[in-house]
Scaffold this active site. Structure first.
Site, mmCIF file in Angstrom:
data_model
loop_
_atom_site.group_PDB
_atom_site.id
_atom_site.type_symbol
_atom_site.label_atom_id
_atom_site.label_comp_id
_atom_site.label_asym_id
_atom_site.label_seq_id
_atom_site.Cartn_x
_atom_site.Cartn_y
_atom_site.Cartn_z
ATOM 1 C CG ASP A 96 -2.026 0.898 1.242
ATOM 2 O OD1 ASP A 96 -2.051 1.789 0.381
ATOM 3 O OD2 ASP A 96 -2.906 0.766 2.112
ATOM 4 C CG ASP A 143 -9.439 2.903 1.218
ATOM 5 O OD1 ASP A 143 -8.644 2.717 0.283
ATOM 6 O OD2 ASP A 143 -9.101 2.927 2.418
HETATM 7 C C1 GLA Z 1 -5.542 2.054 2.790
HETATM 8 C C2 GLA Z 1 -6.016 0.921 1.897
HETATM 9 C C3 GLA Z 1 -7.045 0.106 2.647
HETATM 10 C C4 GLA Z 1 -6.420 -0.439 3.930
HETATM 11 C C5 GLA Z 1 -5.863 0.691 4.771
HETATM 12 C C6 GLA Z 1 -5.063 0.173 5.935
HETATM 13 O O1 GLA Z 1 -6.554 2.966 3.069
HETATM 14 O O2 GLA Z 1 -6.555 1.418 0.704
HETATM 15 O O3 GLA Z 1 -7.520 -0.948 1.838
HETATM 16 O O4 GLA Z 1 -5.413 -1.341 3.580
HETATM 17 O O5 GLA Z 1 -5.023 1.538 3.999
HETATM 18 O O6 GLA Z 1 -4.472 1.190 6.674
#
Ligand code: GLA
Length: 500
Positions: A264, A324
């Site tokens: 990420d 997200d």
């Molecule tokens: C980001 C990702 C999510 C999750 C969070 C965890 O927002 O897009 O899917 O993994 O981080 O902190």
């Protein structure tokens, strides 16, 4: 006399500026998992002017404004995130040896108060950029010939994921029919990490006492296990990232028995631009290939920098295409129905990922969750359940384990479906399947039940298909005539498999 009075008034009005804020300050909040949420303020005071940096979790701000306030000062920090800017504001005042601070996570959030203390210079300093490698094509790991299926902890549990919970989810998946339906990966998202040991090896926090033992347990259930990290110094939740330790982390994951990595962007944005993402992601792509264990590589950088164009070149098996998802009809449909043009970029071994499933998390109706599942199947998206598998009502389990819909998702030709027609709030999407059949999803995005139809000619069929099956009713349907019409509930779907 008058001048002295003004000077005196100014001193009373701005008492904090009498003392020097210059120095390195830290707020350390202990978390129940044994780690700390730390904010560092590296300040330099020059008269009324304060400059410096603020580092908090995944964010690293440069102070761009400072101003005296009632009994202290205000600071504004700014950071660049791709093409957008993010700002933070702190109100502060010196109280003895303490620096009292207040800020808001978001403009509408309540004021959070905290106390900073002086720490040695250099502590918490942001690491410097490292030179990026020349671009090359990372060899394919051969994994994910069909979209990955499994579960991920984030949507339901966020920071509350722990060893016992993961074991219980694995138990549930192995026994409730999901494993038999094709679900395989149990993926731990952010918040498992602790700091690095003296050798730079990443450690786990109190929630995960023994990652190797946990992986062994998940494997003993006939399942696979996934983990999460960031190419930056910090993850999105502010935990330790893999920056500068990519090969070491890949080897650690392999030694633990990890089968899947979600990687990420997060803290990496403070060091690299979006145009450098490919090189940054290539580092871990190479590292995973050398780790000595097949590890599925899933990129998470929110669909920036046209990731679908270079994802396969860094060895990725999937890449997020959007921000997200949330457990709401608006969020799910905004993401799911925006994927049409990305279809050409998906295929066996490398998939577009419109984010994990929210099915069963409670924010949508069963019809809406059927739409979610059908759309993700048509889109050849990873199917990563995001709910509490230990506790779901039969209707939710039925949605997640609909084998006829899963067969569409897992079709080995790996062609992502596309929008065929749209009329107001009704849409028809279709996906060609390996045996010559076509999967069709007839969506009603409207808030009232509606008659929705698909003309065979829209699917370039010259004659009605000789066989058609309703994949939610699990029954064959009639296909004579030039079209098929279905009465579709509000926010619902009808899904067919037709054999021309
Ligand atoms: C980001 C990702 C999510 C999750 C969070 C965890 O927002 O897009 O899917 O993994 O981080 O902190």
């Amino acid at each position: 006399m008058k001048n002295i009075l003004i000077l005196l008034l100014m001193t009373i009005a701005t008492p904090c500026f009498a003392a020097d804020l210059t120095g390195n300050w830290a707020v350390k909040d202990p978390l129940p998992d044994g780690t700390f949420r730390t904010t560092y303020l590296n300040l330099k005071q020059d008269g009324k002017q304060i400059t410096g940096t603020i580092r908090t979790g995944q964010f690293y701000y440069k102070i761009v404004e400072s101003a005296p306030a009632a009994d202290g000062f205000d600071l504004t920090g700014s950071m660049q995130d791709g093409t957008s800017e993010r700002r933070v504001k702190y109100e502060g005042k010196l109280v003895g040896e303490e620096l009292h601070l207040a800020t808001r996570r978001r403009p509408d959030a309540p004021l959070m108060e905290m106390v900073a203390h002086r720490v040695p210079a250099g502590e918490g300093a942001y690491p410097a950029r490292r030179p990026l490698p020349e671009l090359h094509k990372v060899a394919s790991n051969g994994l994910a010939q069909t979209p990955p299926m499994g579960w991920n902890s984030w949507n339901k549990f966020a920071g509350r994921v722990d060893d016992a919970g993961v074991r219980a989810i694995a138990d549930a998946m192995a026994s409730n029919g999901m494993k038999d339906a094709g679900y395989q990966y149990i993926n731990i998202d952010d918040t498992w990490e602790a700091e690095r040991d003296a050798n730079g090896r990443i450690t786990t926090n109190k929630k995960f006492p023994d990652m190797k033992a946990l992986a062994d347990y998940v494997h003993s259930k006939g399942l696979k296990i996934g983990i999460y990290s960031s190419p930056g110094p910090n993850t999105c939740a502010g935990y330790e990232g893999s920056f500068g330790h990519e090969e070491q982390d890949a080897k650690t994951y392999a030694a633990w028995g990890i089968d899947y990595l979600k990687y990420d962007w997060c803290g990496a944005r403070n060091l690299y631009g979006d145009d450098e993402m490919r090189a940054v992601y290539q580092i871990m792509g190479d590292a995973l290939l050398k780790a000595g264990r097949p590890i599925l590589y899933s990129l998470c950088q929110y669909g920036r920098a046209d990731v679908w164009k270079w994802g396969p070149d860094v060895g990725a098996n999937a890449w997020r295409t959007t921000g997200d998802i949330r457990d709401s009809w608006d969020s799910m449909t905004k993401i799911g129905f925006s994927q049409d043009e990305l279809a050409p970029w998906a295929g066996p071994g490398h998939w577009n990922d419109p984010d994990m499933l929210e099915i069963g998390n409670g924010g949508m109706s069963d019809d809406e969750y059927r739409t979610h599942m059908s759309l993700w199947a048509i889109l050849a998206s990873p199917l990563l359940a995001g709910n509490d598998l230990r506790d779901m009502k039969p209707a939710i389990l039925e949605i997640l384990t609909n084998r006829e819909v899963i067969a569409v998702n897992q079709d080995k030709a790996g062609k992502q479906g596309r929008r065929v027609s749209q009329s107001g709030e009704q849409e028809v999407w279709a996906r060609p399947l390996s045996d010559g059949a076509i999967a069709i999803a007839i969506f009603n995005r409207g808030s009232a039940q509606a008659q929705v139809s698909v003309k065979w000619s829209e699917l370039r069929l010259k004659t009605p298909p000789h066989k058609a099956r309703d994949l939610w009713a699990h029954s064959d349907v009639k296909t004579d005539g030039a079209a098929y019409a279905a009465l579709v509930p509000a926010h619902g779907v009808a899904m067919l498999r037709v054999a021309p």
